[in-house]
Design a protein around this motif. Sequence first.
Motif, PDB file in Angstrom:
ATOM      1  N   ASN A  54       0.670  -1.250   0.053  1.00 43.67           N
ATOM      2  CA  ASN A  54      -0.114   0.020   0.024  1.00 43.67           C
ATOM      3  C   ASN A  54       0.592   1.334   0.180  1.00 43.67           C
ATOM      4  O   ASN A  54       0.409   2.282  -0.547  1.00 43.67           O
ATOM      5  CB  ASN A  54      -0.914  -0.143   1.286  1.00 43.67           C
ATOM      6  N   MET A  55       2.003   1.080   0.615  1.00 45.04           N
ATOM      7  CA  MET A  55       2.805   2.405   0.923  1.00 45.04           C
ATOM      8  C   MET A  55       3.522   2.546  -0.832  1.00 45.04           C
ATOM      9  O   MET A  55       3.403   3.851  -1.083  1.00 45.04           O
ATOM     10  CB  MET A  55       4.178   2.050   1.546  1.00 45.04           C
ATOM     11  N   ALA A  56       3.907   1.626  -1.476  1.00 48.28           N
ATOM     12  CA  ALA A  56       4.247   1.778  -2.789  1.00 48.28           C
ATOM     13  C   ALA A  56       3.141   2.191  -3.646  1.00 48.28           C
ATOM     14  O   ALA A  56       3.550   3.298  -4.395  1.00 48.28           O
ATOM     15  CB  ALA A  56       4.906   0.366  -3.504  1.00 48.28           C
ATOM     16  N   PHE A  57       1.835   1.920  -3.445  1.00 46.82           N
ATOM     17  CA  PHE A  57       0.863   2.075  -4.504  1.00 46.82           C
ATOM     18  C   PHE A  57       0.744   3.685  -4.205  1.00 46.82           C
ATOM     19  O   PHE A  57      -0.071   4.487  -4.915  1.00 46.82           O
ATOM     20  CB  PHE A  57      -0.417   1.338  -4.277  1.00 46.82           C
ATOM     21  N   ASN A  58       0.808   4.245  -2.881  1.00 47.90           N
ATOM     22  CA  ASN A  58       0.472   5.458  -2.410  1.00 47.90           C
ATOM     23  C   ASN A  58       1.505   6.446  -3.122  1.00 47.90           C
ATOM     24  O   ASN A  58       1.295   7.331  -3.445  1.00 47.90           O
ATOM     25  CB  ASN A  58       0.661   5.725  -0.735  1.00 47.90           C
ATOM     26  N   CYS A  59       2.926   5.965  -3.317  1.00 50.05           N
ATOM     27  CA  CYS A  59       4.093   6.574  -4.042  1.00 50.05           C
ATOM     28  C   CYS A  59       3.509   6.806  -5.411  1.00 50.05           C
ATOM     29  O   CYS A  59       3.689   7.803  -6.118  1.00 50.05           O
ATOM     30  CB  CYS A  59       5.284   6.090  -3.614  1.00 50.05           C
ATOM     31  N   PHE A  60       2.876   5.639  -5.849  1.00 58.60           N
ATOM     32  CA  PHE A  60       2.589   5.493  -7.296  1.00 58.60           C
ATOM     33  C   PHE A  60       1.385   6.541  -7.560  1.00 58.60           C
ATOM     34  O   PHE A  60       1.811   7.427  -8.759  1.00 58.60           O
ATOM     35  CB  PHE A  60       2.119   4.391  -7.713  1.00 58.60           C
ATOM     36  N   ARG A  61       0.516   6.653  -6.701  1.00 59.48           N
ATOM     37  CA  ARG A  61      -0.406   7.565  -6.919  1.00 59.48           C
ATOM     38  C   ARG A  61      -0.033   9.093  -6.815  1.00 59.48           C
ATOM     39  O   ARG A  61      -0.797  10.139  -7.309  1.00 59.48           O
ATOM     40  CB  ARG A  61      -1.769   7.572  -5.825  1.00 59.48           C
ATOM     41  N   ALA A  62       0.914   9.312  -5.994  1.00 59.58           N
ATOM     42  CA  ALA A  62       1.625  10.667  -5.749  1.00 59.58           C
ATOM     43  C   ALA A  62       2.630  11.053  -6.852  1.00 59.58           C
ATOM     44  O   ALA A  62       3.163  12.161  -6.740  1.00 59.58           O
ATOM     45  CB  ALA A  62       2.438  10.478  -4.307  1.00 59.58           C
ATOM     46  N   HIS A  63       2.736  10.274  -7.856  1.00 58.34           N
ATOM     47  CA  HIS A  63       3.541  10.419  -9.019  1.00 58.34           C
ATOM     48  C   HIS A  63       5.179  10.688  -8.244  1.00 58.34           C
ATOM     49  O   HIS A  63       5.785  11.457  -8.902  1.00 58.34           O
ATOM     50  CB  HIS A  63       3.028  11.632  -9.753  1.00 58.34           C
ATOM     51  N   ASN A  64       5.266   9.716  -7.889  1.00 59.39           N
ATOM     52  CA  ASN A  64       6.847   9.592  -7.297  1.00 59.39           C
ATOM     53  C   ASN A  64       7.559   8.368  -7.426  1.00 59.39           C
ATOM     54  O   ASN A  64       7.539   7.429  -6.559  1.00 59.39           O
ATOM     55  CB  ASN A  64       6.767   9.738  -5.764  1.00 59.39           C
ATOM     56  N   PRO A  65       7.890   8.201  -8.839  1.00 61.82           N
ATOM     57  CA  PRO A  65       8.231   6.841  -9.325  1.00 61.82           C
ATOM     58  C   PRO A  65       9.627   6.264  -8.351  1.00 61.82           C
ATOM     59  O   PRO A  65       9.519   5.164  -8.362  1.00 61.82           O
ATOM     60  CB  PRO A  65       8.416   7.065 -10.813  1.00 61.82           C
ATOM     61  N   THR A  66      10.606   7.434  -8.355  1.00 61.80           N
ATOM     62  CA  THR A  66      11.720   6.947  -7.778  1.00 61.80           C
ATOM     63  C   THR A  66      11.382   6.318  -6.372  1.00 61.80           C
ATOM     64  O   THR A  66      11.995   5.295  -5.848  1.00 61.80           O
ATOM     65  CB  THR A  66      12.626   8.063  -7.493  1.00 61.80           C
ATOM     66  N   GLN A  67      10.619   7.201  -5.589  1.00 58.31           N
ATOM     67  CA  GLN A  67      10.286   6.389  -4.043  1.00 58.31           C
ATOM     68  C   GLN A  67       9.568   5.292  -4.181  1.00 58.31           C
ATOM     69  O   GLN A  67       9.716   4.419  -3.463  1.00 58.31           O
ATOM     70  CB  GLN A  67       9.478   7.502  -3.283  1.00 58.31           C
ATOM     71  N   ALA A  68       8.518   5.107  -5.346  1.00 58.61           N
ATOM     72  CA  ALA A  68       7.709   3.788  -5.369  1.00 58.61           C
ATOM     73  C   ALA A  68       8.637   2.752  -5.644  1.00 58.61           C
ATOM     74  O   ALA A  68       8.299   1.459  -5.243  1.00 58.61           O
ATOM     75  CB  ALA A  68       6.547   3.906  -6.569  1.00 58.61           C
TER      76      ALA A  68
END
Length: 538
Positions: free
Chosen positions: A173-187
């Motif tokens: 869920n944390m990875a998907f949150n980064c994905f939705r936030a348009h933060n590919p590096t963090q994702a």
Amino acid sequence: MNTTETVCINSRLIRVEALYWIDKRTAFDAAQAWLGQLGPGDHGAISRRLELVQASVRVRSGEIARGAAQAQQILSWAAESGDFAVQSRCHRVLGAVFDMVGDSAMALEHAVAANNLLADSEEPLMRAAARLCLADALGCAGSHDEAEIRYGEALTLVSDDDETKIRYVILNNMAFNCFRAHNPTQALAVVQRLLTVSKLNGRPLEMHARDTVGRIYLTAGRVIEAVQVLLPAMDAVPADSNPDDVAMCLVALAEVFRAQGQPDEAQQAIDRCQVVCREHELTHWAAEISREQAETFAATEDFRGAFEAYRDYHQKFELQRSKANEARGRLLETMFRTTEARRESERYRELAVRDPLTGLHNRRYVDEQLSLALMRLRDGGPGLAIAMIDLDHFKHVNDRFSHEVGDDVLRTVGQILSQAITTTPGGVAARMGGEEFLLVLPDLTPDVAGERFEALRRSIADYDWRLIAAGLTVTASIGVVVAPGDGQRSTVLLRTADARLYLAKDGGRNRVISSGAEDRATSVPPQPTFSTLEQQHR
């Protein structure tokens, strides 16, 4: 229940709750087996926590309305009982429910309550679950940075938990949150942590995690890796995996194949997804795969097919949105009806344990509450004082002034007794029958109890009874016992209180007897205004 038994029960409860994060069906069955052992009757927080495990499983298995109604019912009980631990768990389940039906505001409200009500002494797993619920709600509400903080807190709480699946859920869920936030590096960084944990513990990725990883790889341009992680969805058996998760992965796989310029493979994923959606009535993913079908037709320049597929997509999208609104409405209606039904049943139960004339509780309620209070006493809880109260010469009131005046006297005494318990939390005032009443006051020493009941005697004697009828006077005789000194069984205590009440009557009435010895009785001179026969009447 002694300390050892309490510890064993708590340990067993914690284990059943942990099973939810290992295997939901096993958790459901374990809760069901324990509930069967408990049998009928109210088993307090134990049965509610077990029922809540079942409600959680139902919600995640697609029985959202039923699970939500059950959680709402348990929440009503927990709020009334002041059980914060059960309240927190209920809010966590309801937070997940509203997240699933797309009501981010309600999801966040329940998630915040789940965390605020949870004690720091709770098990790390439960605290992590509450933080996860809050992080999910924040992410859905668009507060991605705040969500990331809560995901981090949840991970810290279960950093050494290799038994349950909660770390995988948090990282996914944390990875998907980064994905939705348009933060590919963090994702990508979070995905790498997820894959590392999966490899170290030999736990294969589940379908919902494969979807997350595949979409993040696709966004990062790592198309081949995206295909590799999503391809198992083609052979997944929906009976073994969540059908919703299988369909979700197939939609992502079709998108990856299309992006890679492989329309035939994309069509195979689309066809497989359509079968799963038809078999399991997955309206949301049926709409999504129609959209992907349109994109695939367009990529091969089949514009007529693309047009038809887009039209089908919009029809299914509107149908899905309509069904989602209906489902949300049914959910809210079910929860409302559950709450109203409980209130109605509580209203009728309250009527069943109330004396209609005085508004005081009745003998049935006294038996229930006294048993509970003495059970708490035997488990180390506070003592309690019990007073048996009988109005002196009440037959004379009815005979001389009328039964209507007698009813007014009983109502007024009920008000005096109700006032007497207001300063003692947990106090009970009851009419036992006729002109006999009973007071139960927790956590009073014998000396304080004597003073309180002597003050009550004076309140009855000093009341201006002329307001009801000219020439009317009313007094009461009171027999008092204090547990545990006078006993710890309700039958013994009530029998002793009744015996002391008779001593007060025999000693001249209008007095308090708090022991068997008359020299410890508080008294006032008797008022011999009635016949000998009437004086013998209680």
